[in-house]
Scaffold this motif. Structure first.
Motif, PDB file in Angstrom:
ATOM      1  N   PRO A   1       0.846  -1.291   0.053  1.00  0.00           N
ATOM      2  CA  PRO A   1       0.039   0.052  -0.009  1.00  0.00           C
ATOM      3  C   PRO A   1       0.672   1.363   0.132  1.00  0.00           C
ATOM      4  CG  PRO A   1      -0.784  -1.813   1.562  1.00  0.00           C
ATOM      5  CD  PRO A   1       0.568  -2.187   1.006  1.00  0.00           C
ATOM      6  N   GLU A   2       1.850   1.092   0.559  1.00  0.00           N
ATOM      7  CA  GLU A   2       2.649   2.553   0.779  1.00  0.00           C
ATOM      8  C   GLU A   2       3.636   2.827  -0.424  1.00  0.00           C
ATOM      9  OE1 GLU A   2       3.103  -0.331   2.849  1.00  0.00           O
ATOM     10  OE2 GLU A   2       2.531   0.414   4.859  1.00  0.00           O
ATOM     11  N   HIS A   3       3.771   1.858  -1.445  1.00  0.00           N
ATOM     12  CA  HIS A   3       4.475   1.891  -2.665  1.00  0.00           C
ATOM     13  C   HIS A   3       3.275   2.307  -3.529  1.00  0.00           C
ATOM     14  CE1 HIS A   3       7.820   1.786  -5.530  1.00  0.00           C
ATOM     15  NE2 HIS A   3       6.860   1.193  -6.317  1.00  0.00           N
ATOM     16  N   VAL A   4       2.396   1.628  -3.606  1.00  0.00           N
ATOM     17  CA  VAL A   4       1.226   1.937  -4.615  1.00  0.00           C
ATOM     18  C   VAL A   4       0.777   3.294  -4.382  1.00  0.00           C
ATOM     19  CG1 VAL A   4      -1.085   1.462  -5.184  1.00  0.00           C
ATOM     20  CG2 VAL A   4       0.499  -0.501  -4.810  1.00  0.00           C
ATOM     21  N   LYS A   5       0.921   4.178  -3.253  1.00  0.00           N
ATOM     22  CA  LYS A   5       0.509   5.469  -3.077  1.00  0.00           C
ATOM     23  C   LYS A   5       1.333   6.386  -3.942  1.00  0.00           C
ATOM     24  CE  LYS A   5      -1.334   5.302   1.679  1.00  0.00           C
ATOM     25  NZ  LYS A   5      -1.116   5.716   3.282  1.00  0.00           N
ATOM     26  N   MET A   6       2.639   5.824  -4.000  1.00  0.00           N
ATOM     27  CA  MET A   6       3.449   6.607  -4.965  1.00  0.00           C
ATOM     28  C   MET A   6       3.510   6.317  -6.435  1.00  0.00           C
ATOM     29  SD  MET A   6       6.985   6.542  -2.710  1.00  0.00           S
ATOM     30  CE  MET A   6       7.243   4.788  -2.675  1.00  0.00           C
ATOM     31  N   GLN A   7       3.061   5.048  -6.656  1.00  0.00           N
ATOM     32  CA  GLN A   7       3.200   4.328  -8.111  1.00  0.00           C
ATOM     33  C   GLN A   7       2.063   3.559  -7.982  1.00  0.00           C
ATOM     34  OE1 GLN A   7       3.077   2.664 -10.591  1.00  0.00           O
ATOM     35  NE2 GLN A   7       4.552   3.065 -12.082  1.00  0.00           N
ATOM     36  N   PRO A   8       0.827   3.926  -8.683  1.00  0.00           N
ATOM     37  CA  PRO A   8      -0.466   3.428  -8.439  1.00  0.00           C
ATOM     38  C   PRO A   8      -0.473   1.822  -9.494  1.00  0.00           C
ATOM     39  CG  PRO A   8      -0.528   5.640 -10.123  1.00  0.00           C
ATOM     40  CD  PRO A   8       0.568   5.364  -9.393  1.00  0.00           C
ATOM     41  N   PHE A   9       0.447   1.670 -10.121  1.00  0.00           N
ATOM     42  CA  PHE A   9       0.480   0.589 -11.051  1.00  0.00           C
ATOM     43  C   PHE A   9       1.176  -0.462 -10.227  1.00  0.00           C
ATOM     44  CE2 PHE A   9      -0.249   3.728 -14.379  1.00  0.00           C
ATOM     45  CZ  PHE A   9      -1.259   3.338 -14.786  1.00  0.00           C
ATOM     46  N   GLY A  10       2.067  -0.285  -8.995  1.00  0.00           N
ATOM     47  CA  GLY A  10       2.726  -0.840  -8.380  1.00  0.00           C
ATOM     48  C   GLY A  10       4.222  -1.540  -8.955  1.00  0.00           C
ATOM     49  N   GLN A  11       4.601  -0.306  -9.733  1.00  0.00           N
ATOM     50  CA  GLN A  11       6.140  -0.801 -10.463  1.00  0.00           C
ATOM     51  C   GLN A  11       7.012   0.263  -9.727  1.00  0.00           C
ATOM     52  OE1 GLN A  11       4.417   0.336 -14.518  1.00  0.00           O
ATOM     53  NE2 GLN A  11       3.584  -1.683 -14.585  1.00  0.00           N
ATOM     54  N   VAL A  12       8.400  -0.013 -10.342  1.00  0.00           N
ATOM     55  CA  VAL A  12       9.429   0.918  -9.911  1.00  0.00           C
ATOM     56  C   VAL A  12      10.118   1.438 -11.221  1.00  0.00           C
ATOM     57  CG1 VAL A  12      10.077  -0.259  -7.928  1.00  0.00           C
ATOM     58  CG2 VAL A  12      11.333  -1.011  -9.857  1.00  0.00           C
ATOM     59  N   PRO A  13      10.855   2.635 -11.291  1.00  0.00           N
ATOM     60  CA  PRO A  13      11.212   3.274 -10.128  1.00  0.00           C
ATOM     61  C   PRO A  13      10.017   4.343  -9.962  1.00  0.00           C
ATOM     62  CG  PRO A  13      12.391   3.895 -11.955  1.00  0.00           C
ATOM     63  CD  PRO A  13      11.699   3.081 -12.575  1.00  0.00           C
ATOM     64  N   VAL A  14      10.421   5.044  -8.689  1.00  0.00           N
ATOM     65  CA  VAL A  14       9.694   6.439  -8.398  1.00  0.00           C
ATOM     66  C   VAL A  14      10.677   7.455  -7.917  1.00  0.00           C
ATOM     67  CG1 VAL A  14       7.835   7.265  -6.852  1.00  0.00           C
ATOM     68  CG2 VAL A  14       7.557   5.100  -7.491  1.00  0.00           C
ATOM     69  N   LEU A  15      10.772   8.660  -8.136  1.00  0.00           N
ATOM     70  CA  LEU A  15      11.429   9.520  -7.770  1.00  0.00           C
ATOM     71  C   LEU A  15      10.810  10.306  -6.790  1.00  0.00           C
ATOM     72  CD1 LEU A  15      13.693  12.251  -9.574  1.00  0.00           C
ATOM     73  CD2 LEU A  15      11.538  13.202  -8.382  1.00  0.00           C
ATOM     74  N   GLU A  16      11.511  10.762  -5.417  1.00  0.00           N
ATOM     75  CA  GLU A  16      10.988  11.697  -4.595  1.00  0.00           C
ATOM     76  C   GLU A  16      12.130  12.646  -4.350  1.00  0.00           C
ATOM     77  OE1 GLU A  16      10.021  11.398   0.258  1.00  0.00           O
ATOM     78  OE2 GLU A  16      10.734   9.566  -0.802  1.00  0.00           O
ATOM     79  N   ASP A  17      11.512  13.739  -4.602  1.00  0.00           N
ATOM     80  CA  ASP A  17      12.186  15.054  -4.488  1.00  0.00           C
ATOM     81  C   ASP A  17      11.330  16.167  -3.608  1.00  0.00           C
ATOM     82  OD1 ASP A  17      13.997  17.028  -4.900  1.00  0.00           O
ATOM     83  OD2 ASP A  17      13.470  17.645  -7.092  1.00  0.00           O
TER      84      ASP A  17
END
Length: 214
Positions: A43-59
């Motif tokens: 759930p924590e990752h899907v909040k950032m990436q709704p498709f449940g994939q990587v990568p995600v940038l956080e800035d």
């Protein structure tokens, strides 16, 4: 806060971002996503990436996914440092975007599934579809024939200078050899010379070394 990349050092799409960050001389923190335990679907990752994939940038509270979009963001945010990955003039930038579209439509569309069939399926104990491999290879070779024509006239896909469009090819292009199909690159002299220049860049060597130690 600095740049964080939620992903994995061995992930091809994470590597696409890592090599760009290193070219731009931007320090970053890799926040490892645990694929083995389904971390990319948490759930924590899907909040950032709704498709449940990587990568995600956080800035600094800004989140962005899709590796090519992230590289464009990095290129623009850090335009004044490191390697210029996209020129600021209209025509030069358009040529880079043209080359990036070529990578997506004429390279990745065939190289990525070819690597999946010949590398990733074996990693996960699945059976390679030989007919699919033959089809993908034939189509990729036809596209790389055109690449060879382009690169006979200029050192990089968008002209005389390296751009993020060139870097986009590195992860899957390098894995073609792992799957036994590196000759689609090495058998074409201008493609071979271009790709060897890319692989020789310190940014890529560091990215490969990081993947081997994770």
């Amino acid at each position: 806060m600095g740049i964080k990349i939620h992903g994995a050092a061995f992930s091809t799409c994470t590597q696409r971002i890592a090599v760009a960050l290193r070219e731009k001389q931007v320090p970053f923190e890799l926040v490892v996503v645990d694929f083995a335990n389904g971390g990319h679907k948490s759930p924590e990752h899907v909040k950032m990436q709704p498709f449940g994939q990587v990568p995600v940038l956080e800035d600094d509270g800004f989140f962005l996914y899709e590796s090519r979009a992230i590289v464009r963001y990095i290129s623009r945010k850090y335009a004044g440092q490191g390697t210029e990955l996209c020129p600021t003039d209209l025509k030069g930038a358009a040529l880079v975007e043209q080359a990036a579209s070529v990578e997506s439509s004429n390279f990745d569309a065939y190289a990525s599934p070819l690597v999946f069939e010949t590398v990733f399926k074996k990693m996960y104990g699945q059976t390679t579809d030989d007919a699919r491999v033959a089809e993908l290879r034939q189509k990729l070779e036809a596209k790389l024939d055109v690449y060879d024509t382009i690169l006979a006239k200029q050192p990089y896909l968008a002209g005389n200078n390296l751009s993020f469009a060139d870097l986009f090819h590195l992860p899957y292009g390098s894995m073609l050899a792992t799957g036994g199909h590196g000759d689609v690159i090495t058998s074409r002299p201008h493609v071979k010379a271009w790709f060897e220049k890319l692989q020789a860049r310190p940014s890529w060597k560091e990215t490969v070394a990081a993947a081997q130690h994770k």
